[in-house]
Write a protein that holds these residues in place. Structure first.
Motif, PDB file in Angstrom:
ATOM      1  N   GLY A 245       0.970  -0.734  -0.338  1.00  0.00           N
ATOM      2  CA  GLY A 245       0.047   0.260  -0.212  1.00  0.00           C
ATOM      3  C   GLY A 245       0.890   1.317   0.104  1.00  0.00           C
ATOM      4  O   GLY A 245       1.872   1.351   0.192  1.00  0.00           O
ATOM      5  N   ALA A 246       0.609   2.107   0.271  1.00  0.00           N
ATOM      6  CA  ALA A 246       0.909   3.775  -0.218  1.00  0.00           C
ATOM      7  C   ALA A 246       1.629   4.405   1.703  1.00  0.00           C
ATOM      8  O   ALA A 246       0.490   4.167   2.114  1.00  0.00           O
ATOM      9  N   THR A 247       2.380   4.437   1.668  1.00  0.00           N
ATOM     10  CA  THR A 247       2.849   4.867   3.303  1.00  0.00           C
ATOM     11  C   THR A 247       2.785   7.125   3.268  1.00  0.00           C
ATOM     12  O   THR A 247       3.229   7.438   2.186  1.00  0.00           O
ATOM     13  N   VAL A 248       1.841   6.685   4.259  1.00  0.00           N
ATOM     14  CA  VAL A 248       1.062   8.551   4.017  1.00  0.00           C
ATOM     15  C   VAL A 248       2.173   9.245   5.597  1.00  0.00           C
ATOM     16  O   VAL A 248       1.638   8.561   6.454  1.00  0.00           O
ATOM     17  N   THR A 249       2.658   9.858   5.401  1.00  0.00           N
ATOM     18  CA  THR A 249       3.180  10.860   6.208  1.00  0.00           C
ATOM     19  C   THR A 249       2.249  12.054   6.618  1.00  0.00           C
ATOM     20  O   THR A 249       2.645  12.917   5.316  1.00  0.00           O
ATOM     21  N   GLY A 250       2.950  12.853   8.187  1.00  0.00           N
ATOM     22  CA  GLY A 250       2.259  14.119   8.020  1.00  0.00           C
ATOM     23  C   GLY A 250       2.148  14.154   9.267  1.00  0.00           C
ATOM     24  O   GLY A 250       2.702  13.797  10.135  1.00  0.00           O
ATOM     25  N   LYS A 251       1.818  14.990   9.808  1.00  0.00           N
ATOM     26  CA  LYS A 251       1.723  16.539  10.466  1.00  0.00           C
ATOM     27  C   LYS A 251      -0.022  17.194  10.691  1.00  0.00           C
ATOM     28  O   LYS A 251      -0.362  17.837   9.943  1.00  0.00           O
ATOM     29  N   VAL A 252      -0.225  16.906  12.703  1.00  0.00           N
ATOM     30  CA  VAL A 252      -1.007  17.682  12.382  1.00  0.00           C
ATOM     31  C   VAL A 252      -0.509  18.798  13.235  1.00  0.00           C
ATOM     32  O   VAL A 252       0.386  18.497  14.237  1.00  0.00           O
ATOM     33  N   VAL A 253      -1.096  20.310  12.766  1.00  0.00           N
ATOM     34  CA  VAL A 253      -0.743  21.170  13.290  1.00  0.00           C
ATOM     35  C   VAL A 253      -2.035  22.074  14.395  1.00  0.00           C
ATOM     36  O   VAL A 253      -2.889  21.984  13.868  1.00  0.00           O
ATOM     37  N   LYS A 254      -1.434  23.655  14.904  1.00  0.00           N
ATOM     38  CA  LYS A 254      -2.013  24.270  15.793  1.00  0.00           C
ATOM     39  C   LYS A 254      -2.722  24.581  14.492  1.00  0.00           C
ATOM     40  O   LYS A 254      -2.037  25.281  12.931  1.00  0.00           O
ATOM     41  N   ALA A 255      -3.595  26.020  14.109  1.00  0.00           N
ATOM     42  CA  ALA A 255      -4.231  27.112  13.231  1.00  0.00           C
ATOM     43  C   ALA A 255      -3.385  27.861  13.162  1.00  0.00           C
ATOM     44  O   ALA A 255      -3.446  28.594  12.294  1.00  0.00           O
ATOM     45  N   ASP A 256      -2.344  28.286  13.359  1.00  0.00           N
ATOM     46  CA  ASP A 256      -1.109  29.212  13.505  1.00  0.00           C
ATOM     47  C   ASP A 256      -0.099  27.981  12.087  1.00  0.00           C
ATOM     48  O   ASP A 256       0.779  28.911  11.515  1.00  0.00           O
ATOM     49  N   GLY A 257      -0.536  27.085  11.955  1.00  0.00           N
ATOM     50  CA  GLY A 257       0.129  26.191  10.698  1.00  0.00           C
ATOM     51  C   GLY A 257       1.827  25.698  11.270  1.00  0.00           C
ATOM     52  O   GLY A 257       2.188  24.768  10.138  1.00  0.00           O
TER      53      GLY A 257
ATOM     54  N   PRO B  67     -10.894  19.703  14.713  1.00  0.00           N
ATOM     55  CA  PRO B  67     -10.081  19.483  13.255  1.00  0.00           C
ATOM     56  C   PRO B  67     -11.091  20.020  12.116  1.00  0.00           C
ATOM     57  O   PRO B  67     -12.256  20.204  12.318  1.00  0.00           O
ATOM     58  N   PRO B  68     -10.244  19.819  10.751  1.00  0.00           N
ATOM     59  CA  PRO B  68     -10.747  20.271  10.143  1.00  0.00           C
ATOM     60  C   PRO B  68     -12.048  19.292   9.845  1.00  0.00           C
ATOM     61  O   PRO B  68     -12.002  18.393  10.104  1.00  0.00           O
ATOM     62  N   VAL B  69     -13.443  19.264   9.005  1.00  0.00           N
ATOM     63  CA  VAL B  69     -14.308  18.339   8.894  1.00  0.00           C
ATOM     64  C   VAL B  69     -14.441  17.744   7.352  1.00  0.00           C
ATOM     65  O   VAL B  69     -14.278  18.874   6.569  1.00  0.00           O
ATOM     66  N   GLY B  70     -14.614  16.591   6.803  1.00  0.00           N
ATOM     67  CA  GLY B  70     -15.112  16.102   5.465  1.00  0.00           C
ATOM     68  C   GLY B  70     -13.822  15.943   5.610  1.00  0.00           C
ATOM     69  O   GLY B  70     -13.608  15.443   3.595  1.00  0.00           O
ATOM     70  N   MET B  71     -12.560  15.815   5.626  1.00  0.00           N
ATOM     71  CA  MET B  71     -11.120  14.846   4.913  1.00  0.00           C
ATOM     72  C   MET B  71     -11.415  13.729   4.334  1.00  0.00           C
ATOM     73  O   MET B  71     -12.078  12.530   4.956  1.00  0.00           O
ATOM     74  N   THR B  72     -10.793  13.829   3.474  1.00  0.00           N
ATOM     75  CA  THR B  72     -10.607  12.284   3.163  1.00  0.00           C
ATOM     76  C   THR B  72      -9.097  11.955   1.559  1.00  0.00           C
ATOM     77  O   THR B  72      -9.015  13.005   1.903  1.00  0.00           O
ATOM     78  N   ILE B  73      -9.308  11.030   1.446  1.00  0.00           N
ATOM     79  CA  ILE B  73      -8.234  10.328   1.255  1.00  0.00           C
ATOM     80  C   ILE B  73      -8.587   9.131  -0.040  1.00  0.00           C
ATOM     81  O   ILE B  73      -8.682   7.625   0.401  1.00  0.00           O
ATOM     82  N   SER B  74      -7.606   9.269  -1.093  1.00  0.00           N
ATOM     83  CA  SER B  74      -7.988   8.099  -1.920  1.00  0.00           C
ATOM     84  C   SER B  74      -6.167   7.478  -2.431  1.00  0.00           C
ATOM     85  O   SER B  74      -5.901   8.039  -2.743  1.00  0.00           O
ATOM     86  N   ILE B  75      -6.729   6.106  -2.284  1.00  0.00           N
ATOM     87  CA  ILE B  75      -5.209   5.936  -2.347  1.00  0.00           C
ATOM     88  C   ILE B  75      -4.935   4.772  -3.585  1.00  0.00           C
ATOM     89  O   ILE B  75      -5.822   3.705  -3.818  1.00  0.00           O
ATOM     90  N   THR B  76      -4.263   4.655  -4.653  1.00  0.00           N
ATOM     91  CA  THR B  76      -4.245   4.193  -5.602  1.00  0.00           C
ATOM     92  C   THR B  76      -2.329   3.782  -5.673  1.00  0.00           C
ATOM     93  O   THR B  76      -1.839   4.666  -5.811  1.00  0.00           O
ATOM     94  N   GLY B  77      -2.004   1.978  -5.772  1.00  0.00           N
ATOM     95  CA  GLY B  77      -0.846   1.875  -5.332  1.00  0.00           C
ATOM     96  C   GLY B  77      -0.529   2.904  -4.938  1.00  0.00           C
ATOM     97  O   GLY B  77      -0.704   3.117  -3.559  1.00  0.00           O
ATOM     98  N   SER B  78       0.805   3.312  -5.034  1.00  0.00           N
ATOM     99  CA  SER B  78       1.747   3.900  -4.085  1.00  0.00           C
ATOM    100  C   SER B  78       1.571   5.520  -4.024  1.00  0.00           C
ATOM    101  O   SER B  78       2.422   6.557  -3.798  1.00  0.00           O
ATOM    102  N   THR B  79       0.695   6.303  -4.918  1.00  0.00           N
ATOM    103  CA  THR B  79      -0.174   7.487  -5.114  1.00  0.00           C
ATOM    104  C   THR B  79      -1.369   7.816  -4.321  1.00  0.00           C
ATOM    105  O   THR B  79      -1.959   6.921  -3.957  1.00  0.00           O
TER     106      THR B  79
END
Length: 318
Positions: A35-47, A102-114
Motif C-alpha cells: 500500500g501507500a505510506t502516508v506521513t504527515g503532521k497535525v498542527v494548530k491553527a497557526d500552521g 479538526p477540519p471536517v470532511g477530510m478524505t484520502i484516495s489511494i491507488t498503488g503508491s500514489t
C-alpha cells in the motif's frame, strides 16, 4: 561425500527445519500486504505548532469500519501504510488544552503508491505527496455531562458525536468519562448531536433531534435536557429518557448468515432526526434502547455484502 551431495543434504535439512517450524506455529501462508505510506503532521491553527497524542483515523465507508489509526508523536507527526481505497479521515482524542477543532470532511484516495488527500490544510488543492498537513481550526470548547433519566447519575463511556450537516460528515466526537462528563472543541457551524454506545446495562435512550449552533465563543444547544429553552453555557446536560431495549439480527438473503458492521438506524419522523442506532457485531446482532414512539428503520450495509436492504421498515415502541 561429494560437495554436491553435501549441499543436497543441507537443503533437505533446511526444508525439514522450515516444515517443522510451519507445523509447530500453524503458519501455512506468508502474504505480503502492499500500500501507500502516508506521513504527515497535525498542527494548530497557526500552521506550525505540532499537536501531540491526537488519533488520526482512516474509515472505509465501503465496509463501515476503520481500516487503521495512528497517534501523533510529541511533534504532531504520524505515519501509516494504507491499502488501495477511498477513506474518510477524522481526528479524535484532541488534548483538552487545545481549544481548536479538526477540519471536517477530510478524505484520502489511494491507488498503488500514489494518493490524493483533500480537506486537511484548508486549501481546495489536494495534497498528493508526504508529508501532508492537517491544520486545526479555531474553535469553542463545549463541556457537558450525559446523565440518566433521574437527572443526576452520570453515564460512562457514552459516545457524543457532533455531525456537520453542511459537510455531511462528523466534526468530532468524544467518550464520556466515568462520571459521564465530556469536553470537545468545535469550529463555528451547525451540528446534529447524537449519543451512542450507551452501556448495555443502561436501558435508557438519548433524546432525538439535539442540535448545537456555534458562532465565535457563543453557542446554543437545543434538545438535550428536555427543556424548550436552549442551553447557552457549559456544562450542558444531555438527559437520557426511559425506553425499551430492542435486540435483533441482520442476516443475508439466506436467512441465517449474520452481517458484520451493518448500521441499524431508528429515525424519528416527528423530530426529523435519528433516535439512535447500533452497529452489528460479528454475528450480525445488535441492541438498542428506544423511547416510546414511531420510527423508520434504516440499514447501512457494507458494500462488499452485495445484497439490498428491505424498504419501508418501521417500528412502534409503546
Amino acid at each position: 561425500m561429494s560437495t554436491k551431495e553435501g549441499k543436497f543434504k543441507n537443503l533437505k535439512l533446511l526444508f525439514f527445519m522450515l516444515s517443522a517450524f510451519f507445523l509447530l506455529t500453524g503458519i501455512t501462508t506468508i502474504t505480503a500486504a502492499f500500500g501507500a505510506t502516508v506521513t504527515g503532521k497535525v498542527v494548530k491553527a497557526d500552521g506550525t505548532t505540532g499537536v501531540a497524542d491526537v488519533e488520526v483515523d482512516f474509515y472505509d465507508p465501503a465496509i463501515n469500519a476503520s481500516v487503521g489509526n495512528v497517534s501523533t508523536d510529541t511533534d504532531g507527526n504520524f505515519n501509516i501504510t494504507l491499502a488501495d481505497g477511498d477513506y474518510n479521515v477524522s481526528l479524535y482524542d484532541m488534548p483538552s488544552n487545545v481549544n481548536e477543532a479538526p477540519p471536517v470532511g477530510m478524505t484520502i484516495s489511494i491507488t498503488g503508491s500514489t494518493f490524493t488527500f483533500k480537506g486537511g490544510n484548508g486549501s481546495s488543492t489536494p495534497q498528493t505527496a508526504s508529508p501532508v498537513t492537517i491544520k486545526l481550526k479555531t474553535g469553542t470548547r463545549i463541556s457537558g455531562k450525559v446523565v440518566k433519566a433521574d437527572g443526576t447519575t452520570g453515564v460512562s463511556n457514552a459516545w457524543v458525536d457532533f455531525y456537520d450537516r453542511n459537510a455531511n460528515s462528523t466534526a468530532g466526537g468524544i467518550d464520556a468519562d466515568a462520571s459521564g462528563n465530556f469536553s470537545i472543541a468545535l469550529a463555528d457551524g451547525d451540528y446534529n448531536v447524537n449519543v451512542s454506545n450507551i452501556p448495555s446495562n443502561v436501558d435508557e435512550a438519548p433524546p432525538a433531534g439535539m442540535t448545537i449552533s456555534i458562532t465565535g465563543s457563543t453557542f446554543s444547544f437545543k434538545g438535550g435536557n428536555g427543556s424548550s429553552t436552549p442551553q447557552t453555557a457549559s456544562p450542558v446536560t444531555i438527559k437520557l429518557k426511559t425506553g425499551t431495549r430492542i435486540s435483533g439480527k441482520v442476516v443475508k438473503a439466506d436467512g441465517t448468515t449474520g452481517v458484520l458492521n451493518a448500521w441499524v438506524d431508528f429515525y424519528d419522523p416527528n423530530a426529523n432526526a435519528s433516535a439512535g442506532g447500533a452497529s452489528t457485531d460479528a454475528s450480525g446482532n445488535f441492541s438498542v434502547v428506544l423511547p416510546n414512539g414511531d420510527y423508520n428503520v434504516n440499514l447501512n450495509i457494507p458494500s462488499n455484502v452485495g445484497e439490498a436492504t428491505p424498504a419501508g421498515m418501521t417500528i412502534n415502541v409503546t
